[in-house]
Scaffold this motif. Structure first.
Motif, PDB file in Angstrom:
ATOM      1  N   ASN A 309       0.814  -1.216   0.000  1.00  0.00           N
ATOM      2  CA  ASN A 309       0.000   0.000   0.000  1.00  0.00           C
ATOM      3  C   ASN A 309       0.851   1.271   0.000  1.00  0.00           C
ATOM      4  O   ASN A 309       0.573   2.206   0.750  1.00  0.00           O
ATOM      5  CB  ASN A 309      -0.945  -0.005   1.206  1.00  0.00           C
ATOM      6  N   SER A 310       1.895   1.253  -0.815  1.00  0.00           N
ATOM      7  CA  SER A 310       2.754   2.434  -0.992  1.00  0.00           C
ATOM      8  C   SER A 310       3.254   2.984   0.331  1.00  0.00           C
ATOM      9  O   SER A 310       3.303   4.205   0.544  1.00  0.00           O
ATOM     10  CB  SER A 310       1.994   3.517  -1.763  1.00  0.00           C
ATOM     11  N   GLY A 311       3.624   2.102   1.249  1.00  0.00           N
ATOM     12  CA  GLY A 311       4.197   2.515   2.522  1.00  0.00           C
ATOM     13  C   GLY A 311       3.193   2.796   3.620  1.00  0.00           C
ATOM     14  O   GLY A 311       3.593   3.143   4.739  1.00  0.00           O
ATOM     15  N   LYS A 312       1.899   2.640   3.350  1.00  0.00           N
ATOM     16  CA  LYS A 312       0.875   2.926   4.353  1.00  0.00           C
ATOM     17  C   LYS A 312       0.368   1.619   4.983  1.00  0.00           C
ATOM     18  O   LYS A 312       0.104   0.652   4.275  1.00  0.00           O
ATOM     19  CB  LYS A 312      -0.296   3.686   3.729  1.00  0.00           C
ATOM     20  N   ASP A 313       0.211   1.647   6.295  1.00  0.00           N
ATOM     21  CA  ASP A 313      -0.330   0.500   7.021  1.00  0.00           C
ATOM     22  C   ASP A 313      -1.835   0.708   7.177  1.00  0.00           C
ATOM     23  O   ASP A 313      -2.277   1.605   7.902  1.00  0.00           O
ATOM     24  CB  ASP A 313       0.330   0.382   8.398  1.00  0.00           C
ATOM     25  N   VAL A 314      -2.629  -0.090   6.463  1.00  0.00           N
ATOM     26  CA  VAL A 314      -4.095   0.035   6.531  1.00  0.00           C
ATOM     27  C   VAL A 314      -4.715  -1.219   7.148  1.00  0.00           C
ATOM     28  O   VAL A 314      -5.870  -1.540   6.897  1.00  0.00           O
ATOM     29  CB  VAL A 314      -4.697   0.313   5.135  1.00  0.00           C
ATOM     30  N   THR A 315      -3.929  -1.939   7.938  1.00  0.00           N
ATOM     31  CA  THR A 315      -4.464  -3.115   8.615  1.00  0.00           C
ATOM     32  C   THR A 315      -5.468  -2.687   9.687  1.00  0.00           C
ATOM     33  O   THR A 315      -5.467  -1.547  10.156  1.00  0.00           O
ATOM     34  CB  THR A 315      -3.348  -3.932   9.289  1.00  0.00           C
ATOM     35  N   ALA A 316      -6.322  -3.631  10.064  1.00  0.00           N
ATOM     36  CA  ALA A 316      -7.345  -3.379  11.082  1.00  0.00           C
ATOM     37  C   ALA A 316      -7.291  -4.497  12.111  1.00  0.00           C
ATOM     38  O   ALA A 316      -7.979  -5.512  11.981  1.00  0.00           O
ATOM     39  CB  ALA A 316      -8.729  -3.299  10.436  1.00  0.00           C
ATOM     40  N   PRO A 317      -6.420  -4.354  13.138  1.00  0.00           N
ATOM     41  CA  PRO A 317      -6.324  -5.385  14.166  1.00  0.00           C
ATOM     42  C   PRO A 317      -7.692  -5.635  14.807  1.00  0.00           C
ATOM     43  O   PRO A 317      -8.565  -4.761  14.759  1.00  0.00           O
ATOM     44  CB  PRO A 317      -5.337  -4.785  15.168  1.00  0.00           C
ATOM     45  N   PRO A 318      -7.904  -6.810  15.405  1.00  0.00           N
ATOM     46  CA  PRO A 318      -6.902  -7.832  15.757  1.00  0.00           C
ATOM     47  C   PRO A 318      -6.574  -8.780  14.604  1.00  0.00           C
ATOM     48  O   PRO A 318      -7.337  -8.876  13.641  1.00  0.00           O
ATOM     49  CB  PRO A 318      -7.587  -8.592  16.895  1.00  0.00           C
ATOM     50  N   PHE A 319      -5.434  -9.441  14.746  1.00  0.00           N
ATOM     51  CA  PHE A 319      -5.017 -10.480  13.807  1.00  0.00           C
ATOM     52  C   PHE A 319      -5.351 -11.825  14.464  1.00  0.00           C
ATOM     53  O   PHE A 319      -4.571 -12.365  15.236  1.00  0.00           O
ATOM     54  CB  PHE A 319      -3.524 -10.355  13.502  1.00  0.00           C
ATOM     55  N   SER A 320      -6.504 -12.322  14.155  1.00  0.00           N
ATOM     56  CA  SER A 320      -7.093 -13.429  14.929  1.00  0.00           C
ATOM     57  C   SER A 320      -6.450 -14.773  14.639  1.00  0.00           C
ATOM     58  O   SER A 320      -6.008 -15.050  13.518  1.00  0.00           O
ATOM     59  CB  SER A 320      -8.593 -13.520  14.634  1.00  0.00           C
TER      60      SER A 320
END
Length: 334
Positions: A309-320
């Motif tokens: 993502n071009s250096g952007k962190d767009v994750t949405a925890p939790p990582f189940s």
């Protein structure tokens, strides 16, 4: 999470994917619900002065004796890739095998490993750039490592197989600014309970392959003859992990549709069927069968990391982490 194994005690050990640049490389979930560095804090800290330090661990495997094998590809700090084995029962370092440079390619990105239950060998998948992809065969006793099936169609990416998630194609922006599809070679790898057959395939590929482990261990077999021993098995989804149960059914962590799929010998492995699908399963990985007989896997949202993502962190925890029942042992069900 990047990889996972389950200790005989039932505690999960998870490697932290290097795309997230986490300070801790490997963690264990204790019975009290707390995550702690595994095997200890010092080995997870490059500046600790420990004789063995973990750099970029992805693949994990635990044997019946409680020895955890960690596959460190060294790509964070450009250190030599190695296998690190930790004895959880004695709480001590068991073995370290530094993988010989001649068994690697300039684009190596060592991903997954399996332990041979019948011989002192470990098999490693190296997706590399999707073209120079290969399997590494490691003799645990001698440390001798061989690179086999490099560039064979069974280890290479399939350019026409594209990955889509969240309604879009997954792309990577290259240093020159151009967008590219991150096609990957051999990644999922599994072995049957007798250690007779190794199953594998490219992550971005629609076919599963197998080869007898005795051929992989035979140093007298030249590369062309070895390639003739590869057999097609079944269709497969885009996946990074898979596992085989005692009845020969093969389960896949399907990245494209967020599911667990399977093929069965009862249908001659012809049909790819759906076992589990859930909106919480986002880029599943680490698929294995635990000591409890259940399937264990995680959701790591890898396509939402800065790398994609071009250096952007767009994750949405939790990582189940998930646990699910496999198919019934006594009958075949859809």
């Amino acid at each position: 999470p990047g990889g996972m194994c389950i200790l005989p005690s039932g505690e999960p050990v998870v490697s932290c994917h290097q795309f997230f640049q986490t300070p801790v490389r490997v963690m264990k979930l204790q019975d009290d619900g707390k995550w702690v560095p595994f095997p200890n804090a010092g080995m997870n800290n490059p500046g600790s002065g420990e004789p063995v330090v973990l750099d970029s661990v992805l693949g994990l495997a635990c044997d019946s004796k409680g020895i955890v094998w960690m596959l460190d590809n060294g790509r964070r700090s450009d250190t030599p890739p190695k296998l690190v084995a930790w004895d959880t029962k004695r709480d001590e370092l068991h073995q370290v095998i530094v993988l010989h440079p001649q068994s690697l390619s300039p684009r190596s990105f060592l991903k997954n490993l399996v332990l041979d239950p019948a011989a002192p060998y470990i098999y490693i998948s190296d997706p590399a750039d999707g073209i120079s992809s290969a399997i590494l065969v490691v003799n645990i006793r001698t440390g001798l490592t061989r690179r086999v099936l490099e560039g064979h169609r069974s280890t290479q990416k399939e350019p026409k197989v594209s990955l889509q998630r969240d309604g879009r194609s997954i792309l990577v922006r290259r240093p020159d600014g151009q967008l590219a599809t991150p096609l990957t070679g051999v990644s999922p790898i599994a072995i049957d309970r007798k250690g007779a057959w190794l199953y594998y395939g490219p992550r971005n590929g629609s076919s599963l392959f197998k080869i007898k482990t005795e051929h992989l261990r035979n140093r007298q077999l030249n590369p062309l003859n070895l390639e003739t021993q590869v057999q097609g098995v079944s269709p497969k989804p885009i996946c990074d992990s898979m596992v085989i149960d005692s009845r020969g059914r093969i389960y896949f962590a399907d990245i494209s549709r967020g599911s667990i799929d399977y093929v069965s010998p009862d249908e001659d492995y012809l049909n790819l069927r759906l076992l589990i699908q859930d909106p919480r399963i986002v880029w599943p990985g680490g698929l294995l069968r635990g000591p409890d007989g259940n399937l264990h896997f995680f959701s790591n949202q890898l396509h939402r990391t800065p790398f994609f993502n071009s250096g952007k962190d767009v994750t949405a925890p939790p990582f189940s982490l998930f646990k699910a029942r496999p198919l019934p042992a006594g009958r075949f069900g859809f």
